[in-house]
Enzyme design. Sequence first.
Site, mmCIF file in Angstrom:
data_model
loop_
_atom_site.group_PDB
_atom_site.id
_atom_site.type_symbol
_atom_site.label_atom_id
_atom_site.label_comp_id
_atom_site.label_asym_id
_atom_site.label_seq_id
_atom_site.Cartn_x
_atom_site.Cartn_y
_atom_site.Cartn_z
ATOM 1 N N SER A 33 -56.403 -4.287 -9.860
ATOM 2 C CA SER A 33 -57.527 -4.547 -8.876
ATOM 3 C C SER A 33 -58.857 -5.025 -9.235
ATOM 4 O O SER A 33 -59.909 -5.129 -8.571
ATOM 5 C CB SER A 33 -57.874 -3.111 -7.989
ATOM 6 O OG SER A 33 -58.360 -2.357 -9.120
ATOM 7 N N SER A 102 -52.229 -0.685 -13.768
ATOM 8 C CA SER A 102 -53.673 -0.227 -13.137
ATOM 9 C C SER A 102 -53.809 0.428 -11.952
ATOM 10 O O SER A 102 -52.876 1.320 -11.520
ATOM 11 C CB SER A 102 -54.741 -1.116 -13.529
ATOM 12 O OG SER A 102 -56.269 -0.634 -13.503
ATOM 13 N N ASP A 223 -58.273 0.749 -24.491
ATOM 14 C CA ASP A 223 -58.672 0.550 -23.018
ATOM 15 C C ASP A 223 -60.126 1.143 -22.584
ATOM 16 O O ASP A 223 -60.103 2.370 -22.797
ATOM 17 C CB ASP A 223 -57.457 1.074 -22.286
ATOM 18 C CG ASP A 223 -57.531 0.528 -20.662
ATOM 19 O OD1 ASP A 223 -58.560 0.163 -20.193
ATOM 20 O OD2 ASP A 223 -56.509 0.454 -19.753
ATOM 21 N N HIS A 251 -57.304 -3.303 -21.857
ATOM 22 C CA HIS A 251 -56.696 -2.858 -20.511
ATOM 23 C C HIS A 251 -55.678 -4.124 -20.296
ATOM 24 O O HIS A 251 -54.971 -3.981 -19.073
ATOM 25 C CB HIS A 251 -57.655 -2.849 -19.239
ATOM 26 C CG HIS A 251 -57.151 -2.524 -17.972
ATOM 27 N ND1 HIS A 251 -56.602 -1.222 -17.962
ATOM 28 C CD2 HIS A 251 -57.184 -2.857 -16.731
ATOM 29 C CE1 HIS A 251 -56.410 -0.894 -16.638
ATOM 30 N NE2 HIS A 251 -56.771 -1.855 -15.924
#
Length: 282
Positions: A33, A102, A223, A251
């Site tokens: 996102s 994610s 991350d 990430h």
Amino acid sequence: MNPEIARSVDAAGLRTNYHDLGQGAPVLLIHGSGPGVSAWANWRLVMPELARRARVIAPDMVGFGYTERPPGFAYGMDAWVRQAVGLLDALDIERTDLVGNSFGGGLALALAIRHPARVRRLVLMGSVGVPFAITPGLDAVWGYTPSIANMRALLDIFAFDRGLVNDELAQLRYQASIRPGVQESFAAMFPAPRQRWVDALASREADIRRLPHETLVVHGREDRVIPLATSLTLADWIPRAQLHVYGRCGHWTQIEHAARFARLVGDFLAEAAADEPHPLAD
């Protein structure tokens, strides 16, 4: 000529942009996102490798990429799950492997819980989907306002290896984030206070513990967007889960360790035959 734009189909009433590569058992890739994200931007390095032994389908979820953005659309898990299932229906796919990154991991988890017979195996990468206190990194991602400097700062948060972050990539992602309608829909999805959106993307513990699917949980040790503890929790709660943690990785597991990630996921999905019996029915 834009590589982010591929095929188009009506998925639950949404004109959905999606990539469709390879042949064999289907695997649906659901992106994250971040601002300016698209399926291609998220998965471009691993799609060709996975497509060597599977049919890889990677859509832009509504609100992202080049899928239509209806005015006043109500973004939320119900709508995203409905779109994903609608895409499977439109492509006549009864059952698919599912890989979520994610935000996409939280969506994959919710889809598997709500429609377990539509999912064969599950891969959750740097995934949301369980309760956690929002990190400064995730708050910065969802709170992005368009500028080159802000985009460069976000890319520094995403990657452990700063060598992956350059002015060209920042410019490309910045330009993607200022296309007409993009920032408006992005701002509408995750307005402050943003802890509530972490909570909204989480599934119930009891539902997660009932998942019957073989599941691979993947995370980058460094991350700064989604804490490693979320994947430890998912690996603990999902009965048939295994966990793989990449060191020196932020990430962007699928970018920072693209070849290793593609081999790991490809091998995991290839372990069972494509005609493996359904674990259960809806």
